[in-house]
Design a protein around this motif. Structure first.
Motif, mmCIF file in Angstrom:
data_model
loop_
_atom_site.group_PDB
_atom_site.id
_atom_site.type_symbol
_atom_site.label_atom_id
_atom_site.label_comp_id
_atom_site.label_asym_id
_atom_site.label_seq_id
_atom_site.Cartn_x
_atom_site.Cartn_y
_atom_site.Cartn_z
ATOM 1 N N SER A 158 -28.477 -21.420 -60.195
ATOM 2 C CA SER A 158 -28.803 -20.348 -59.267
ATOM 3 C C SER A 158 -29.317 -19.147 -60.047
ATOM 4 C CB SER A 158 -27.587 -19.956 -58.436
ATOM 5 O OG SER A 158 -26.601 -19.377 -59.253
ATOM 6 N N THR A 159 -29.992 -18.265 -59.333
ATOM 7 C CA THR A 159 -30.432 -17.003 -59.914
ATOM 8 C C THR A 159 -30.068 -15.892 -58.938
ATOM 9 O OG1 THR A 159 -32.625 -17.221 -58.915
ATOM 10 C CG2 THR A 159 -32.364 -18.042 -61.162
ATOM 11 N N GLY A 160 -29.996 -14.684 -59.461
ATOM 12 C CA GLY A 160 -29.717 -13.536 -58.610
ATOM 13 C C GLY A 160 -28.236 -13.300 -58.417
ATOM 14 N N GLY A 161 -27.929 -12.547 -57.389
ATOM 15 C CA GLY A 161 -26.558 -12.159 -57.112
ATOM 16 C C GLY A 161 -26.275 -10.797 -57.716
ATOM 17 N N SER A 162 -25.352 -10.079 -57.128
ATOM 18 C CA SER A 162 -24.993 -8.772 -57.665
ATOM 19 C C SER A 162 -23.549 -8.465 -57.345
ATOM 20 C CB SER A 162 -25.913 -7.688 -57.097
ATOM 21 O OG SER A 162 -25.755 -7.599 -55.696
ATOM 22 N N GLY A 163 -23.013 -7.473 -58.030
ATOM 23 C CA GLY A 163 -21.633 -7.077 -57.811
ATOM 24 C C GLY A 163 -21.342 -5.780 -58.538
ATOM 25 N N TYR A 164 -20.102 -5.405 -58.517
ATOM 26 C CA TYR A 164 -19.695 -4.171 -59.171
ATOM 27 C C TYR A 164 -18.324 -4.370 -59.800
ATOM 28 C CZ TYR A 164 -16.682 -3.656 -55.128
ATOM 29 O OH TYR A 164 -15.724 -3.875 -54.181
ATOM 30 N N ALA A 165 -17.961 -3.467 -60.681
ATOM 31 C CA ALA A 165 -16.643 -3.505 -61.317
ATOM 32 C C ALA A 165 -16.278 -2.102 -61.772
ATOM 33 C CB ALA A 165 -16.652 -4.461 -62.513
#
Length: 188
Positions: A158-165
């Motif tokens: 897969s490619t992409g995706g985002s998040g935070y921490a």
């Protein structure tokens, strides 16, 4: 890291001519289930700070895998007529991401000869890619008149995706000692 070899093995065998005893020693260090390894890496592309704030751009990546013992034995000992070599049980996965972090830190208080400091980093993560070898089957045999092999591989990518921490850090600095605590991904 891996489940079989240490730095002393690397120093002993890297670039050396391997005797039969050396090859047997290497193979004896690998468990029956095979060689497992794990790697993580990161690099800062650009970071800067202004006062108590900092901004950093990072590239992150990692992977883990397993290689069954048969292919390693084949590489060290060569192929023998009639000997079946299998890669069953081999596989692994890898990933890569980019990160933008904004950090803030400051002195919280001074007491008893120590300065107590605290800070936090808020990170936005962007996935670059993920790859996994899920079901690997492979078998080969050297015959008197040739070589026969068959196998298959199922992959997920897969490619992409985002998040935070959010990371938190605390430190206590004194004249003769310094202590620190970091909590990574407190919220993610």
């Amino acid at each position: 890291s891996n489940n079989s070899f240490g730095i002393s093995d690397y120093k002993k065998y890297n670039g050396a001519y391997l005797t039969e005893d050396d090859k047997q020693d290497i193979l004896s260090k690998i468990p029956t289930e095979g060689l497992s390894f794990d790697a993580n890496a990161g690099a800062s592309a650009m970071s800067f700070s202004v006062g108590t704030f900092a901004v950093n751009f990072d590239a992150l990546g990692g992977g883990r895998g397993e290689i069954s013992k048969d292919p390693i034995e084949l590489a060290l000992m060569g192929n023998k007529v009639g000997q079946v070599v299998t890669a069953d049980g081999s596989g692994g996965d890898s990933w890569a991401a980019a990160s933008l972090g904004v950090s803030y830190g400051r002195r919280l208080l001074s007491r008893g000869g120590y300065e107590f400091l605290g800070g936090a980093t808020f990170k936005y993560l962007r996935g670059l890619g993920y790859f996994s070898a899920e079901e690997l089957t492979a078998e080969a045999v050297t015959e008197q008149t040739g070589f026969a092999a068959e196998g298959g591989l199922t992959t997920i990518s897969s490619t992409g995706g985002s998040g935070y921490a959010i990371d938190l850090g605390f430190a206590a600095q004194g004249e003769h000692a310094q202590y620190g605590l970091v909590v990574r991904n407190l919220i993610s």
